[in-house]
Design a protein around this motif. Structure first.
Motif, PDB file in Angstrom:
ATOM      1  N   ASP B  97       0.809  -1.230   0.000  1.00  8.75           N
ATOM      2  CA  ASP B  97       0.000   0.000   0.000  1.00  8.75           C
ATOM      3  C   ASP B  97       0.835   1.270   0.000  1.00  8.75           C
ATOM      4  O   ASP B  97       0.510   2.247  -0.674  1.00  8.75           O
ATOM      5  CB  ASP B  97      -0.946   0.008   1.205  1.00  8.75           C
ATOM      6  N   LEU B 100       2.350   1.700  -3.402  1.00  7.70           N
ATOM      7  CA  LEU B 100       1.286   2.005  -4.353  1.00  7.70           C
ATOM      8  C   LEU B 100       0.986   3.501  -4.312  1.00  7.70           C
ATOM      9  O   LEU B 100       0.828   4.163  -5.343  1.00  7.70           O
ATOM     10  CB  LEU B 100       0.043   1.180  -3.999  1.00  7.70           C
ATOM     11  N   GLN B 122      -6.550  -2.491  -7.800  1.00 13.77           N
ATOM     12  CA  GLN B 122      -6.193  -1.800  -6.564  1.00 13.77           C
ATOM     13  C   GLN B 122      -7.102  -0.608  -6.275  1.00 13.77           C
ATOM     14  O   GLN B 122      -7.296   0.270  -7.130  1.00 13.77           O
ATOM     15  CB  GLN B 122      -4.743  -1.310  -6.639  1.00 13.77           C
TER      16      GLN B 122
END
Ligand code: ATP
Ligand code: ATP
Ligand code: MG
Ligand code: MG
Lengths: 165, 155, 155, 165
Positions: B97, B100, B122
């Motif tokens: 995360d 990302l 995602q």
């Protein structure tokens, strides 16, 4: 030369005529495994003239024609049309939009159109080349390809840069 | 011909350094030309050193680190010599995360000038969308697409 | 030697069909021996047909479908001829949430008899843990591991 | 022959001595990118005797020795010890536990131990072979390997089954 709309009909899992209208900014495509997201990328690659069956995950070109399901019969042809905005007049045609169409019949016959008029695959490839998107290699980044980028050899990295230059 | 490459290399090398700093805060990324006799054929070496780590082989980087460095490189090519659009298919699959979130900064460097089509699973990437396209398929059916314009008030 | 293979093939083929039905409800998975002159060397064909779809080439399956079919096959080998333990590194990365849930049914078929070590980024997989190991690394530091026993009351 | 504990010291990113105690059921390993999760799998492969640098993501075997960071110096050796439960007496030794140890020094010297006594790599490989985990190929499924399973040819699928048989 941004994307305006994409229409798929009988292409891979898109049996029914399906149209996507793109925004000039960020378009995000989502959906479950196997729903058809990567098939959309394949459609763009295919209508832009790719002949590499491997990059379309097929073994014969005919594999891109909707093959039917348990409840629907196969279709006789695959067709994809992609419309670009001719915004930077990159392409020396006096038009606001440019549409390329590619059609494949089960018997292996192919048809190509430029703004509705029959043309050759080469005409489409030349047009895109003039528009700066001739070489698709890094315009379309396929599923799983990112992992290989850094595994490439120095010569391959050079080739990526030369192609973009 | 060599000049075309040299110019592109210089620009891409600069953007790679910038991108790398965006996605690996505190880290260092460089492009170098190989030592070689032939300037028309020397290869390009991609170096990637995450924060605090020592320059090692690229192969020792983790799956996620390698993806992120690759994206920094690809987006450097995109920034230096932009095409009108790019289509990216699940390129951020290996990122946790936090990474990302940093990858989306790379997306941000391009979005004003370049059209992007991004296929993803995602949630964070979905939140970056101007328009969202939902693809579905009933068993035995045809793929379908429904699109939805996102505004800054839509969460 | 041929009998050893034939026995293993029969068992694995049966478990593959069972596993496939677990992860692709309504779908059909089969293993077949190639047509071939030499019974000692005929290859094994893996067939995978998700619900409602027609048997096509494996290459046309999506990334997630291909991962899931591969896992059904691997877990069939594991069930038929178990090793004492297996270590799996991010094998479910390509699966959406629904398929991830089904993949965990495969994990369930093994967990009573076989020890599993599963590396993951997925929340659902973490929820299947008996013990959770958190790996961390400060920039410039050494990797560290902290473990935590999960009980059925921990959510 | 289940896993009981794994101890890493100077192996890849595990500079400090680190021990994992496994449960007989489901052990789940989590953490950010680059924290060291796959390095744990590499440690298990390495102590079990793998010599394939490629499967350890290294180019020379020496790459597994902690190479230092910006703030810590390199270490002179990598060491991994793995303890198994000898629960099914699969291994004809009269012991409840079996510990294998592998050590590599920067000068390239290797050491191997079986329950603390020096042995050869071959002794470790034979032991595991008797325990039914000799061929690691599908005991350890590495990051990114699942995608390749179905791309394999029919001969490769046969080989997987033959090896397990
Ligand atoms: N010619 C065809 N006729 C009918 N269906 C096809 C054809 N070619 C491909 N398909 C189907 O399209 C599906 C794959 O779609 P696609 O690869 O686009 O999925 P995806 O949405 O990208 O999924 P993932 O998230 O797993 O990557 C497969 O189930 C395949 O069977
Ligand atoms: N010999 C070494 N000395 C120091 N650090 C090392 C050594 N070998 C590998 N590393 C470091 O270990 C890290 C990779 O760890 P690993 O592959 O286990 O990550 P991971 O937790 O699996 O991450 P991901 O979720 O991205 O797969 C890299 O950052 C690499 O620099
Ligand atoms: Mg896909
Ligand atoms: Mg990893």
């Amino acid at each position: 030369m941004k994307l305006k709309h994409l229409t798929l009909r009988g292409f891979k899992s898109f049996a029914d005529r399906t149209r996507l209208d793109f925004t000039s900014g960020v378009n995000v495509v989502v959906g479950p495994n196997g729903s058809g997201k990567s098939n959309i990328l394949d459609a763009i690659a295919w209508v832009m003239g790719t002949q590499a069956t491997k990059s379309l995950r097929t073994e014969k070109m005919e594999d891109v024609v909707f093959a039917g399901t348990e409840t629907r019969p196969p279709l006789p042809r695959a067709e994809v049309a992609l419309t670009f905005v001719n915004d930077e007049q990159l392409i020396p045609l006096d038009l606001a939009e440019i549409t390329i169409t590619r059609r494949l019949f089960r018997d292996g016959t192919s048809e190509y159109e430029l703004n509705g008029a029959p043309c050759r695959l080469l005409d489409i490839q030349d047009l895109l080349s003039d528009g700066g998107i001739g070489r698709q290699q890094h315009v379309l980044v396929g599923q799983g390809q990112v992992g290989d980028v850094l595994n490439a050899r120095p010569e391959d990295h050079r080739a990526v840069i030369e192609e973009a230059a | 011909m060599v000049d075309l490459f040299e110019d592109a290399f210089t620009d891409i090398a600069r953007y790679y350094e910038e991108n790398f700093a965006l996605v690996f805060p505190g880290g260092t990324g460089r492009l170098r030309l190989e030592e070689g006799a032939d300037p028309l054929a020397t290869g390009v070496l991609v170096e990637a050193q995450p924060a605090g780590k020592r320059v090692g082989r690229l192969s020792l980087l983790s799956g996620g680190e390698r993806s992120l460095a690759a994206l920094a490189f690809l987006f450097a090519v995109f920034r230096a010599r932009p095409s009108p659009f790019y289509v990216l298919d699940e390129v951020e699959a290996a990122l946790d995360d936090a990474n990302l979130h940093r990858f989306l900064r790379l997306v941000h460097t391009l979005r004003e000038s370049v059209q992007l089509v991004i296929i993803t699973h995602q949630q964070q990437t979905m939140e970056a969308a101007d328009v969202l396209y939902g693809v579905t398929m009933e068993p035995g059916g045809s793929s379908q697409v429904i699109s939805k314009r996102m505004t800054s008030t839509t969460v």
